[in-house]
Design a protein around this motif. Sequence first.
Motif, PDB file in Angstrom:
ATOM      1  N   ARG A   1       8.354  -2.704   6.456  1.00  0.00           N
ATOM      2  CA  ARG A   1       8.506  -1.271   6.624  1.00  0.00           C
ATOM      3  C   ARG A   1       8.859  -0.950   8.072  1.00  0.00           C
ATOM      4  N   PHE A   2       9.596   0.132   8.248  1.00  0.00           N
ATOM      5  CA  PHE A   2       9.930   0.569   9.601  1.00  0.00           C
ATOM      6  C   PHE A   2       8.837   1.495  10.107  1.00  0.00           C
ATOM      7  N   ARG A   3       8.325   1.201  11.237  1.00  0.00           N
ATOM      8  CA  ARG A   3       7.335   2.040  11.908  1.00  0.00           C
ATOM      9  C   ARG A   3       7.940   2.510  13.228  1.00  0.00           C
ATOM     10  N   SER A   4       7.267   3.380  13.945  1.00  0.00           N
ATOM     11  CA  SER A   4       7.794   3.899  15.203  1.00  0.00           C
ATOM     12  C   SER A   4       8.073   2.793  16.219  1.00  0.00           C
ATOM     13  N   SER A   5       7.342   1.681  16.110  1.00  0.00           N
ATOM     14  CA  SER A   5       7.561   0.580  17.046  1.00  0.00           C
ATOM     15  C   SER A   5       8.564  -0.446  16.518  1.00  0.00           C
ATOM     16  N   GLY A   6       9.126  -0.208  15.345  1.00  0.00           N
ATOM     17  CA  GLY A   6      10.106  -1.126  14.768  1.00  0.00           C
ATOM     18  C   GLY A   6       9.664  -1.613  13.397  1.00  0.00           C
ATOM     19  N   PHE A   7      10.330  -2.628  12.913  1.00  0.00           N
ATOM     20  CA  PHE A   7      10.004  -3.186  11.608  1.00  0.00           C
ATOM     21  C   PHE A   7       8.768  -4.072  11.700  1.00  0.00           C
ATOM     22  N   THR A   8       7.918  -3.991  10.671  1.00  0.00           N
ATOM     23  CA  THR A   8       6.725  -4.829  10.614  1.00  0.00           C
ATOM     24  C   THR A   8       6.620  -5.474   9.238  1.00  0.00           C
ATOM     25  N   LEU A   9       6.007  -6.650   9.205  1.00  0.00           N
ATOM     26  CA  LEU A   9       5.772  -7.348   7.953  1.00  0.00           C
ATOM     27  C   LEU A   9       4.302  -7.277   7.619  1.00  0.00           C
ATOM     28  N   SER A  10       3.993  -7.174   6.351  1.00  0.00           N
ATOM     29  CA  SER A  10       2.598  -7.164   5.932  1.00  0.00           C
ATOM     30  C   SER A  10       2.435  -8.100   4.750  1.00  0.00           C
ATOM     31  N   ASP A  11       2.348  -9.408   5.035  1.00  0.00           N
ATOM     32  CA  ASP A  11       2.227 -10.363   3.947  1.00  0.00           C
ATOM     33  C   ASP A  11       0.866 -10.280   3.273  1.00  0.00           C
ATOM     34  N   THR A  12      -0.136  -9.681   3.931  1.00  0.00           N
ATOM     35  CA  THR A  12      -1.448  -9.516   3.305  1.00  0.00           C
ATOM     36  C   THR A  12      -1.332  -8.661   2.052  1.00  0.00           C
ATOM     37  N   VAL A  13      -0.542  -7.603   2.113  1.00  0.00           N
ATOM     38  CA  VAL A  13      -0.374  -6.723   0.969  1.00  0.00           C
ATOM     39  C   VAL A  13       0.243  -7.496  -0.195  1.00  0.00           C
ATOM     40  N   PHE A  14       1.253  -8.320   0.096  1.00  0.00           N
ATOM     41  CA  PHE A  14       1.892  -9.090  -0.968  1.00  0.00           C
ATOM     42  C   PHE A  14       0.907 -10.049  -1.616  1.00  0.00           C
ATOM     43  N   ALA A  15       0.034 -10.641  -0.836  1.00  0.00           N
ATOM     44  CA  ALA A  15      -0.909 -11.620  -1.379  1.00  0.00           C
ATOM     45  C   ALA A  15      -2.071 -10.950  -2.103  1.00  0.00           C
ATOM     46  N   VAL A  16      -2.495  -9.795  -1.631  1.00  0.00           N
ATOM     47  CA  VAL A  16      -3.700  -9.163  -2.158  1.00  0.00           C
ATOM     48  C   VAL A  16      -3.413  -8.204  -3.307  1.00  0.00           C
ATOM     49  N   SER A  17      -2.357  -7.424  -3.208  1.00  0.00           N
ATOM     50  CA  SER A  17      -2.145  -6.404  -4.220  1.00  0.00           C
ATOM     51  C   SER A  17      -0.672  -6.192  -4.540  1.00  0.00           C
ATOM     52  N   PRO A  18      -0.185  -6.818  -5.606  1.00  0.00           N
ATOM     53  CA  PRO A  18       1.198  -6.521  -6.010  1.00  0.00           C
ATOM     54  C   PRO A  18       1.351  -5.072  -6.448  1.00  0.00           C
ATOM     55  N   TRP A  19       0.252  -4.457  -6.887  1.00  0.00           N
ATOM     56  CA  TRP A  19       0.298  -3.055  -7.318  1.00  0.00           C
ATOM     57  C   TRP A  19       0.644  -2.151  -6.143  1.00  0.00           C
ATOM     58  N   ALA A  20       0.115  -2.455  -4.956  1.00  0.00           N
ATOM     59  CA  ALA A  20       0.431  -1.659  -3.766  1.00  0.00           C
ATOM     60  C   ALA A  20       1.900  -1.811  -3.387  1.00  0.00           C
ATOM     61  N   VAL A  21       2.441  -2.997  -3.538  1.00  0.00           N
ATOM     62  CA  VAL A  21       3.859  -3.225  -3.246  1.00  0.00           C
ATOM     63  C   VAL A  21       4.721  -2.416  -4.208  1.00  0.00           C
ATOM     64  N   MET A  22       4.349  -2.431  -5.491  1.00  0.00           N
ATOM     65  CA  MET A  22       5.112  -1.669  -6.482  1.00  0.00           C
ATOM     66  C   MET A  22       5.008  -0.166  -6.211  1.00  0.00           C
ATOM     67  N   GLN A  23       3.821   0.315  -5.844  1.00  0.00           N
ATOM     68  CA  GLN A  23       3.677   1.728  -5.520  1.00  0.00           C
ATOM     69  C   GLN A  23       4.499   2.073  -4.292  1.00  0.00           C
ATOM     70  N   GLY A  24       4.560   1.145  -3.326  1.00  0.00           N
ATOM     71  CA  GLY A  24       5.386   1.355  -2.137  1.00  0.00           C
ATOM     72  C   GLY A  24       6.853   1.512  -2.477  1.00  0.00           C
ATOM     73  N   ALA A  25       7.342   0.728  -3.449  1.00  0.00           N
ATOM     74  CA  ALA A  25       8.737   0.853  -3.881  1.00  0.00           C
ATOM     75  C   ALA A  25       8.980   2.219  -4.515  1.00  0.00           C
ATOM     76  N   ILE A  26       8.032   2.683  -5.303  1.00  0.00           N
ATOM     77  CA  ILE A  26       8.142   4.016  -5.913  1.00  0.00           C
ATOM     78  C   ILE A  26       8.138   5.082  -4.829  1.00  0.00           C
ATOM     79  N   ASP A  27       7.205   4.975  -3.875  1.00  0.00           N
ATOM     80  CA  ASP A  27       7.103   5.962  -2.796  1.00  0.00           C
ATOM     81  C   ASP A  27       8.372   6.018  -1.955  1.00  0.00           C
ATOM     82  N   ASP A  28       8.988   4.853  -1.713  1.00  0.00           N
ATOM     83  CA  ASP A  28      10.189   4.793  -0.873  1.00  0.00           C
ATOM     84  C   ASP A  28      11.441   5.301  -1.571  1.00  0.00           C
ATOM     85  N   ARG A  29      11.511   5.166  -2.901  1.00  0.00           N
ATOM     86  CA  ARG A  29      12.776   5.407  -3.585  1.00  0.00           C
ATOM     87  C   ARG A  29      12.827   6.656  -4.453  1.00  0.00           C
TER      88      ARG A  29
END
Length: 188
Positions: A1-29
């Motif tokens: 995701r792009f934040r004010s300081s630039g792009f950041t990776l959050s592999d914890t989210v991918f490992a812990v909650s695929p549901w959060a990743v899917m909700q993020g795709a919905i929120d973004d699009r």
Amino acid sequence: RFRSSGFTLSDTVFAVSPWAVMQGAIDDRLEGEYHTEASAFLAQARDFYVTASERLAANPLLFYYAFLNLGKAVLRVRGLTVSLNRAHHGLIEDPDADEGAAIEEAAVCVRRRNDKVYVFPELFDLIEGHPLMHKERLVVSDLLADVVVGHRQWRDAADADERFIPLHDVALLHDRSTKTMWGCLFFD
């Protein structure tokens, strides 16, 4: 995701909650009613999935509803705008199946008409880029071999070879100066 300081990776989210990743795709699009609807489909999918994981007697039906609702959410994220109120899964029993045929010959057929949305063929078209035809025959053993969550059971039951390539490591790399990122996949 792009934040004010630039792009950041959050592999914890991918490992812990695929549901959060899917909700993020919905929120973004998505916005407005499509966002609300897709979020509701995702919430229902998660509830069905969690319940199916806990209740053995009912889990095939609950998994069916989990994946059907997840499919509807994906259709919205991928840009489908028609009503999903009467969406159907899109697979039917093979009408040409012989009574008592061998299990290896079991098949389903695609249901695709203009009277409502059929989730499976719509997903296939949006993801693969080509449509499945109405009554196109799909051999169940071929489908099972390609389903990640059931592949090992299929492999053991069919005494067949592994079809997926095992990854030994994944490295995510980036170059801030060119604002690029890529992944290296390591396998034998």
